[in-house]
Write an enzyme that holds these catalytic residues in place. Sequence first.
Site, PDB file in Angstrom:
ATOM      1  N   GLU A 115     -16.192  37.379   1.802  1.00 11.59           N
ATOM      2  CA  GLU A 115     -14.947  36.997   1.128  1.00 11.59           C
ATOM      3  C   GLU A 115     -15.196  35.754   0.281  1.00 11.59           C
ATOM      4  O   GLU A 115     -16.271  35.147   0.357  1.00 11.59           O
ATOM      5  CB  GLU A 115     -13.843  36.738   2.166  1.00 11.59           C
ATOM      6  CG  GLU A 115     -13.506  37.985   2.956  1.00 11.59           C
ATOM      7  CD  GLU A 115     -12.324  37.819   3.899  1.00 11.59           C
ATOM      8  OE1 GLU A 115     -11.889  36.682   4.118  1.00 11.59           O
ATOM      9  OE2 GLU A 115     -11.851  38.838   4.409  1.00 11.59           O
ATOM     10  N   HIS A 243      -2.202  32.722  -0.974  1.00  9.44           N
ATOM     11  CA  HIS A 243      -3.172  33.817  -1.111  1.00  9.44           C
ATOM     12  C   HIS A 243      -3.025  34.373  -2.517  1.00  9.44           C
ATOM     13  O   HIS A 243      -1.904  34.634  -2.966  1.00  9.44           O
ATOM     14  CB  HIS A 243      -2.913  34.916  -0.073  1.00  9.44           C
ATOM     15  CG  HIS A 243      -4.095  35.808   0.078  1.00  9.44           C
ATOM     16  ND1 HIS A 243      -4.470  36.709  -0.892  1.00  9.44           N
ATOM     17  CD2 HIS A 243      -5.022  35.904   1.051  1.00  9.44           C
ATOM     18  CE1 HIS A 243      -5.568  37.327  -0.502  1.00  9.44           C
ATOM     19  NE2 HIS A 243      -5.925  36.862   0.673  1.00  9.44           N
ATOM     20  N   ARG A 291     -10.110  30.546  -2.791  1.00  9.68           N
ATOM     21  CA  ARG A 291      -8.728  30.994  -3.010  1.00  9.68           C
ATOM     22  C   ARG A 291      -7.904  30.081  -3.905  1.00  9.68           C
ATOM     23  O   ARG A 291      -7.090  30.539  -4.683  1.00  9.68           O
ATOM     24  CB  ARG A 291      -8.008  31.069  -1.669  1.00  9.68           C
ATOM     25  CG  ARG A 291      -8.410  32.259  -0.922  1.00  9.68           C
ATOM     26  CD  ARG A 291      -7.640  32.376   0.344  1.00  9.68           C
ATOM     27  NE  ARG A 291      -8.209  33.515   1.038  1.00  9.68           N
ATOM     28  CZ  ARG A 291      -7.915  33.853   2.265  1.00  9.68           C
ATOM     29  NH1 ARG A 291      -7.058  33.155   2.951  1.00  9.68           N
ATOM     30  NH2 ARG A 291      -8.466  34.900   2.814  1.00  9.68           N
ATOM     31  N   HIS A 352       0.547  31.437   2.214  1.00  9.36           N
ATOM     32  CA  HIS A 352      -0.227  32.233   3.168  1.00  9.36           C
ATOM     33  C   HIS A 352      -0.651  31.461   4.409  1.00  9.36           C
ATOM     34  O   HIS A 352      -0.590  31.968   5.512  1.00  9.36           O
ATOM     35  CB  HIS A 352      -1.476  32.728   2.421  1.00  9.36           C
ATOM     36  CG  HIS A 352      -2.358  33.619   3.214  1.00  9.36           C
ATOM     37  ND1 HIS A 352      -1.915  34.799   3.750  1.00  9.36           N
ATOM     38  CD2 HIS A 352      -3.668  33.520   3.553  1.00  9.36           C
ATOM     39  CE1 HIS A 352      -2.909  35.390   4.385  1.00  9.36           C
ATOM     40  NE2 HIS A 352      -3.988  34.629   4.301  1.00  9.36           N
ATOM     41  N   ARG A 387      -8.708  25.920   3.333  1.00  8.10           N
ATOM     42  CA  ARG A 387      -9.359  26.742   4.370  1.00  8.10           C
ATOM     43  C   ARG A 387     -10.286  27.781   3.744  1.00  8.10           C
ATOM     44  O   ARG A 387      -9.916  28.478   2.794  1.00  8.10           O
ATOM     45  CB  ARG A 387      -8.281  27.467   5.168  1.00  8.10           C
ATOM     46  CG  ARG A 387      -8.820  28.489   6.129  1.00  8.10           C
ATOM     47  CD  ARG A 387      -7.683  29.263   6.755  1.00  8.10           C
ATOM     48  NE  ARG A 387      -7.120  30.212   5.830  1.00  8.10           N
ATOM     49  CZ  ARG A 387      -6.985  31.515   6.074  1.00  8.10           C
ATOM     50  NH1 ARG A 387      -7.393  32.032   7.216  1.00  8.10           N
ATOM     51  NH2 ARG A 387      -6.428  32.310   5.192  1.00  8.10           N
TER      52      ARG A 387
HETATM   53  C1  LIG Z   1      -1.151  38.629   6.170  1.00 10.39           C
HETATM   54  C2  LIG Z   1      -2.120  37.665   6.810  1.00 10.39           C
HETATM   55  C3  LIG Z   1      -3.476  37.924   6.762  1.00 10.39           C
HETATM   56  C4  LIG Z   1      -4.381  37.038   7.355  1.00 10.39           C
HETATM   57  N1  LIG Z   1      -5.718  37.355   7.371  1.00 10.39           N
HETATM   58  C5  LIG Z   1      -6.577  36.546   8.034  1.00 10.39           C
HETATM   59  C6  LIG Z   1      -7.942  36.909   8.187  1.00 10.39           C
HETATM   60  O1  LIG Z   1      -8.370  37.962   7.740  1.00 10.39           O
HETATM   61  N2  LIG Z   1      -8.761  36.049   8.868  1.00 10.39           N
HETATM   62  C7  LIG Z   1      -8.326  34.875   9.397  1.00 10.39           C
HETATM   63  O2  LIG Z   1      -9.123  34.138  10.002  1.00 10.39           O
HETATM   64  N3  LIG Z   1      -7.018  34.524   9.292  1.00 10.39           N
HETATM   65  C8  LIG Z   1      -6.148  35.326   8.637  1.00 10.39           C
HETATM   66  N4  LIG Z   1      -4.829  34.982   8.552  1.00 10.39           N
HETATM   67  C9  LIG Z   1      -4.378  33.753   9.216  1.00 10.39           C
HETATM   68  C10 LIG Z   1      -4.310  33.986  10.724  1.00 10.39           C
HETATM   69  O3  LIG Z   1      -3.811  35.273  10.980  1.00 10.39           O
HETATM   70  C11 LIG Z   1      -3.417  32.969  11.402  1.00 10.39           C
HETATM   71  O4  LIG Z   1      -3.746  31.678  10.989  1.00 10.39           O
HETATM   72  C12 LIG Z   1      -3.570  33.044  12.909  1.00 10.39           C
HETATM   73  O5  LIG Z   1      -3.407  34.351  13.346  1.00 10.39           O
HETATM   74  C13 LIG Z   1      -2.566  32.127  13.572  1.00 10.39           C
HETATM   75  O6  LIG Z   1      -2.607  32.353  14.946  1.00 10.39           O
HETATM   76  P1  LIG Z   1      -1.741  31.446  15.906  1.00 10.39           P
HETATM   77  O7  LIG Z   1      -2.038  31.923  17.279  1.00 10.39           O
HETATM   78  O8  LIG Z   1      -1.969  30.035  15.581  1.00 10.39           O
HETATM   79  O9  LIG Z   1      -0.226  31.755  15.501  1.00 10.39           O
HETATM   80  P2  LIG Z   1       0.576  33.132  15.395  1.00 10.39           P
HETATM   81  O10 LIG Z   1      -0.327  34.284  15.540  1.00 10.39           O
HETATM   82  O11 LIG Z   1       1.396  33.082  14.179  1.00 10.39           O
HETATM   83  O12 LIG Z   1       1.537  33.079  16.664  1.00 10.39           O
HETATM   84  C14 LIG Z   1       2.612  32.163  16.691  1.00 10.39           C
HETATM   85  C15 LIG Z   1       3.420  32.404  17.946  1.00 10.39           C
HETATM   86  O13 LIG Z   1       4.302  31.314  18.172  1.00 10.39           O
HETATM   87  C16 LIG Z   1       5.579  31.802  18.506  1.00 10.39           C
HETATM   88  N5  LIG Z   1       6.578  30.785  18.163  1.00 10.39           N
HETATM   89  C17 LIG Z   1       6.699  30.097  17.005  1.00 10.39           C
HETATM   90  N6  LIG Z   1       7.734  29.234  17.078  1.00 10.39           N
HETATM   91  C18 LIG Z   1       8.280  29.381  18.313  1.00 10.39           C
HETATM   92  C19 LIG Z   1       9.378  28.793  18.983  1.00 10.39           C
HETATM   93  N7  LIG Z   1      10.156  27.868  18.413  1.00 10.39           N
HETATM   94  N8  LIG Z   1       9.651  29.193  20.248  1.00 10.39           N
HETATM   95  C20 LIG Z   1       8.898  30.140  20.869  1.00 10.39           C
HETATM   96  N9  LIG Z   1       7.846  30.741  20.265  1.00 10.39           N
HETATM   97  C21 LIG Z   1       7.554  30.355  19.016  1.00 10.39           C
HETATM   98  C22 LIG Z   1       5.707  33.069  17.691  1.00 10.39           C
HETATM   99  O14 LIG Z   1       6.767  33.881  18.183  1.00 10.39           O
HETATM  100  C23 LIG Z   1       4.307  33.638  17.895  1.00 10.39           C
HETATM  101  O15 LIG Z   1       4.255  34.284  19.144  1.00 10.39           O
HETATM  102  C24 LIG Z   1      -3.905  35.850   7.967  1.00 10.39           C
HETATM  103  C25 LIG Z   1      -2.545  35.594   8.006  1.00 10.39           C
HETATM  104  C26 LIG Z   1      -1.646  36.486   7.442  1.00 10.39           C
HETATM  105  C27 LIG Z   1      -0.179  36.192   7.498  1.00 10.39           C
END
Ligand SMILES: Cc1cc2nc3c(=O)[nH]c(=O)nc-3n(C[C@H](O)[C@H](O)[C@H](O)COP(=O)(O)OP(=O)(O)OC[C@H]3O[C@@H](n4cnc5c(N)ncnc54)[C@H](O)[C@@H]3O)c2cc1C
Length: 532
Positions: A115, A243, A291, A352, A387
């Site tokens: 990428e 993005h 990006r 993004h 990032r």
């Molecule tokens: C379309 C898309 C494509 C992507 N592609 C890539 C990729 O190919 N490679 C890569 O490395 N990254 C990618 N990313 C980024 C990556 O997916 C995210 O940065 C990562 O998954 C975040 O994980 P996390 O566990 O921090 O949060 P999340 O997976 O967003 O989980 C957040 C959690 O917190 C909970 N939450 C939030 N606020 C509250 C609250 N007030 N009370 C209770 N619960 C709450 C939510 O309900 C959820 O369960 C992509 C992101 C998107 C949107």
Amino acid sequence: MQTDFLVIGSGIAGLTYALKVAQEFPDKKVVVMTKATADETNTKYAQGGIAVVNDLENDSFEKHIEDTLIAGDGLCNEKVVEIVVKEGPDRVNEIIEWGARFDKEKDGDYKLGKEGGHSEYRILHHKDVTGKEMERALIDAVAAQKNIEFIKHCFVIDIITQHHLGYLITKSTPDIECYGVYVLNLETNRIEKIVAKITLLATGGNGQVYRTTTNPSIATGDGVAMVYRAKGRIENMEFIQFHPTALFEPGLKGQAFLITEAVRGDGGILRNKNGEAFMEKYDPRKDLAPRDIVARAIDSEMKKTGTEHVWLDCRHFSKEKFIEHFPNIYEKCLSIGIDITKYMIPVAPAAHYSCGGIKTDEWGRSSVKNLYACGECSSTGLHGANRLASNSLLEAMVFAHRCFIDVKEKVRSVEIKENIPDWNARGTAEPKEMILITQSLKELQLVMSDYVGIVRNDVRLQRAMRRLDLLWEETEQLYQSTSLSTQLMELRNMITVGYLIVKGAAFRKESRGLHFNTDYPGQSELVQNIVL
Ligand SMILES: Cc1cc2nc3c(=O)[nH]c(=O)nc-3n(C[C@H](O)[C@H](O)[C@H](O)COP(=O)(O)OP(=O)(O)OC[C@H]3O[C@@H](n4cnc5c(N)ncnc54)[C@H](O)[C@@H]3O)c2cc1C
């Protein structure tokens, strides 16, 4: 409820940590909370994959470190970059052991994608639905772990600190401590308190602050806003990654569908309204430049030609190969009448990823005692000003592990706090008009998109701040006088996050990484993180 380990968020960061802690302490209960369904997370939507050094013949830790530092544009914490890159392979092997599957070649080696910003092929992926597969594996593993209590549809309102015991807390108060959280149970509509020895925030990103985003509706920056309210440290919020290639669908409201960078990695070409491949005018790496460069180039082409999107040309791909690698994208495009073998895909940039967030040290400790943060809501120092693609899933897993290592011993010396008061909801009434919330949200998203988007300047930032001030005042009045709802709490959090983005952007008198200010197109000699 009382627990030793409280985890807010069920994405890759929260679940990885919860599993590790639960396996280490089989006699203790680990509580995982989410405000939505179990898998409605940013994680589920990750497409491209996870960057990790896998093929030591052609790749090396040094190259991955170098690529991350270049993308970060001078602001990465080099020690953290080294930690994440070097510890990454072990964490990826763990999730494979927990059941996540990544695509393989016929000879059994992993298929590696490339990428923007990566000098080598190193992205492990599961077709174009990598996040969905990782989230599935984690949820299955959590379900099999008897001592994890998974509580859905519970909205965490605030972390509990000395403030709730009646003490005056300011940014300079030493040793602010976290004793747990207040939550709105969305099923009973009651506000409850969860008292915990150790709390981990894994609340994900904040893309919903903008009008167009690839993030699902849960991405409202709640964790960052909570920590800011608790007077904890927040860092580098101005670095919002747009993005370059979200699918452009006229009139779309809500989450925009992502066309992963891996499509350009496999040879997709960006073209403007006139069909010209324009990226070579902007960067020698053309369509695979980092990006921020690609997003700004698209923004500039759209402004020059007066269009709302550019094109991504995949017509030269073998249909079979495209479907094999990107089945989800193929289907989505077809569902709106675009056969990618015949027509170009309309794409435009969308908010993004948030590179900044809750400031942590290299063990995931926030500035608030007994409060950890990891995943997208945190600012660990890995991403700096931008990032590198596919580094975030990796960061979440590495830091989930580091938080686990740190809490393993610490939990023994932390006492559950007694006598935490109940939430005080006196003097509040049912909201009379939902329009007050929905209209403010629209205004916030417009202000952020128009004034604090890919290209910024001082006048736009000042305007944004004035409008946010007004929105803040009106929303605070509403918050003090009405009973709580998801919409109101999310709006309040998003206004706080918007404020932090604008404030960080206004402080940064230079253009660096994802922050581009036309009043300061050069870089300052003072290389600094902005901590609020
Ligand atoms: C379309 C898309 C494509 C992507 N592609 C890539 C990729 O190919 N490679 C890569 O490395 N990254 C990618 N990313 C980024 C990556 O997916 C995210 O940065 C990562 O998954 C975040 O994980 P996390 O566990 O921090 O949060 P999340 O997976 O967003 O989980 C957040 C959690 O917190 C909970 N939450 C939030 N606020 C509250 C609250 N007030 N009370 C209770 N619960 C709450 C939510 O309900 C959820 O369960 C992509 C992101 C998107 C949107």
